[in-house]
Design a protein around this motif. Structure first.
Motif, PDB file in Angstrom:
ATOM      1  N   PRO A 269       2.865  -6.114   5.249  1.00 57.70           N
ATOM      2  CA  PRO A 269       1.556  -6.561   5.757  1.00 57.70           C
ATOM      3  C   PRO A 269       1.408  -8.070   5.956  1.00 57.70           C
ATOM      4  CG  PRO A 269       1.400  -6.114   3.417  1.00 57.70           C
ATOM      5  CD  PRO A 269       2.802  -5.740   3.817  1.00 57.70           C
TER       6      PRO A 269
ATOM      7  N   SER B 251      -0.075   4.092   0.726  1.00 51.88           N
ATOM      8  CA  SER B 251      -0.452   4.933   1.864  1.00 51.88           C
ATOM      9  C   SER B 251       0.230   4.485   3.153  1.00 51.88           C
ATOM     10  CB  SER B 251      -1.975   4.914   2.052  1.00 51.88           C
ATOM     11  OG  SER B 251      -2.423   3.601   2.379  1.00 51.88           O
ATOM     12  N   ASP B 252       0.751   3.246   3.171  1.00 53.94           N
ATOM     13  CA  ASP B 252       1.462   2.732   4.348  1.00 53.94           C
ATOM     14  C   ASP B 252       2.677   1.945   3.861  1.00 53.94           C
ATOM     15  OD1 ASP B 252       2.208   1.986   6.877  1.00 53.94           O
ATOM     16  OD2 ASP B 252       0.602   0.520   7.168  1.00 53.94           O
TER      17      ASP B 252
ATOM     18  N   SER C  15       0.838  -1.189   0.000  1.00 49.94           N
ATOM     19  CA  SER C  15       0.000   0.000   0.000  1.00 49.94           C
ATOM     20  C   SER C  15       0.879   1.248   0.000  1.00 49.94           C
ATOM     21  CB  SER C  15      -0.911   0.009   1.235  1.00 49.94           C
ATOM     22  OG  SER C  15      -1.535   1.267   1.383  1.00 49.94           O
TER      23      SER C  15
ATOM     24  N   GLU D 220      10.845  -4.696  10.335  1.00 49.20           N
ATOM     25  CA  GLU D 220       9.667  -5.409   9.858  1.00 49.20           C
ATOM     26  C   GLU D 220      10.032  -6.816   9.385  1.00 49.20           C
ATOM     27  OE1 GLU D 220       5.902  -4.308   9.092  1.00 49.20           O
ATOM     28  OE2 GLU D 220       6.825  -4.097  11.073  1.00 49.20           O
TER      29      GLU D 220
ATOM     30  N   ARG E  46       5.721   1.619   4.854  1.00 48.96           N
ATOM     31  CA  ARG E  46       6.744   1.117   5.770  1.00 48.96           C
ATOM     32  C   ARG E  46       6.392  -0.241   6.371  1.00 48.96           C
ATOM     33  NH1 ARG E  46       9.853   6.038   8.787  1.00 48.96           N
ATOM     34  NH2 ARG E  46      10.165   7.324   6.929  1.00 48.96           N
ATOM     35  N   ARG E  47       5.121  -0.497   6.550  1.00 55.42           N
ATOM     36  CA  ARG E  47       4.727  -1.772   7.153  1.00 55.42           C
ATOM     37  C   ARG E  47       4.679  -2.861   6.088  1.00 55.42           C
ATOM     38  NH1 ARG E  47       2.528  -4.323  11.418  1.00 55.42           N
ATOM     39  NH2 ARG E  47       0.923  -5.879  11.051  1.00 55.42           N
TER      40      ARG E  47
END
Length: 250
Positions: free
Chosen positions: A106, A100-101, A98, A137, A103-104
Motif C-alpha cells: 500500500p 483482506s488485501d 491488510s 508491486e 497482495r498489494r
C-alpha cells in the motif's frame, strides 16, 4: 569479509547500548548475527544516507535498525505490529498490511529509492500472496533506477535444510526454495534487472546459540567460524543456505 564483521560488531554494540539487543533474537550472539554479515556489507554499499528505504516484511525490526544506522529514512511494512526495537526512532515509520488485501503493497508508485527484503518472498503464499505479484508491486513502488536488495532467499540445493529433512529433525524447513534459474525468471518477469546474484552461509548459524556463552560471544571463535564459512561458500556455492540478489528497476 573483515569490514562485514566490523559492521556486525558495531551494530551489535549499538543494539546493546540502545537496550534493544534483548528484544531481537538475531542479536543474541555475534555468531548467529554474523549470518547477516554479507547482507550488511552489500546493503551498506548500495544505500546512501538520506535514501527512502522500505524494509518489506520488517518483522521484529532487526534490519530496520541496521538501515537507520546507515542514515536511511526507513519505512517498515509487515502484517504484524510495529517493531518494538524501533519504538523510540524519530525517523522510522511502520505500515501494517491488510489481511483482506495481502497482495498489494500500500504505497504510491515510485515511493522508494530502495526496497530491502530479508527472508520474505518465500513466505508470501502463507498470507495469500504470490511471488510474481509481490515482485511486480516492488517494481511499481521503486523509483526509476531504484535498487531491490533480497537476502536469505532459500537455496534449493543448500545442504543444511536437506540434512534436516533427511534426518527427520524437528526443525523448521522452508516449503519454498529457489534455483538461480527461478530467480532470474521471477525478477525479469517483474521488470527488475539483476546486477548480482550469489549464494552465502554454508554453515549453520542458529544452533550457535546453544554453545556456551564464552564461546558464542568470542570474537576469536566467530572470526574462525566466519572464515570457514566463507571458504566453503567459495569452494562449493551450491551447498550454501541462502541466495542474495541485487537488482534495479529499469
Amino acid at each position: 569479509m573483515t569490514d562485514a564483521y566490523r559492521i556486525v560488531r558495531e551494530l551489535h554494540e549499538a543494539a546493546v547500548h540502545a537496550g534493544t539487543a534483548d528484544t531481537l533474537a538475531q542479536f543474541e550472539n555475534i555468531g548467529t548475527q554474523s549470518q547477516y554479515r554479507l547482507p550488511y556489507a552489500v546493503t551498506a554499499r548500495c544505500i546512501a544516507p538520506g535514501a527512502a528505504v522500505l524494509d518489506w516484511g520488517c518483522g521484529n525490526g532487526h534490519f530496520s535498525f541496521f538501515l537507520e544506522r546507515l542514515g536511511a529514512t526507513v519505512t517498515g511494512y509487515s502484517f504484524e505490529p510495529a517493531p518494538r526495537c524501533m519504538a523510540h526512532s524519530a525517523t522510522f515509520s511502520h505500515v501494517r498490511g491488510s489481511e483482506s488485501d495481502p497482495r498489494r503493497i500500500p504505497f504510491p508508485d515510485r515511493s522508494f529509492d530502495a526496497v530491502c527484503s530479508v527472508g520474505v518472498l518465500e513466505h508470501v503464499w502463507e498470507t495469500g500472496g504470490e511471488e510474481r505479484v509481490s515482485l511486480s508491486e516492488i517494481a511499481r513502488i521503486l523509483r526509476p533506477g531504484g535498487v531491490f536488495l533480497t537476502f536469505h532467499l532459500p537455496n534449493e540445493s543448500g545442504w543444511v535444510e536437506r540434512a534436516v529433512r533427511a534426518l527427520g529433525l524437528n526443525k523448521y524447513s522452508h516449503m519454498r526454495r529457489y534455483t538461480a534459474a527461478d530467480i532470474r525468471a521471477l525478477w525479469t518477469g517483474a521488470g527488475l534487472k539483476i546486477e548480482k546474484l550469489g549464494r552465502y552461509n554454508a554453515l549453520p548459524r542458529h544452533d550457535l546459540g546453544f554453545l556456551p556463552s564464552k564461546v558464542r560471544h568470542s570474537s576469536v571463535f566467530v572470526r574462525s567460524y566466519n572464515a570457514a564459512d566463507d571458504a566453503l561458500a567459495r569452494l562449493a556455492p551450491p551447498v550454501c543456505t541462502n541466495f542474495f540478489v541485487v537488482a534495479r528497476k529499469s
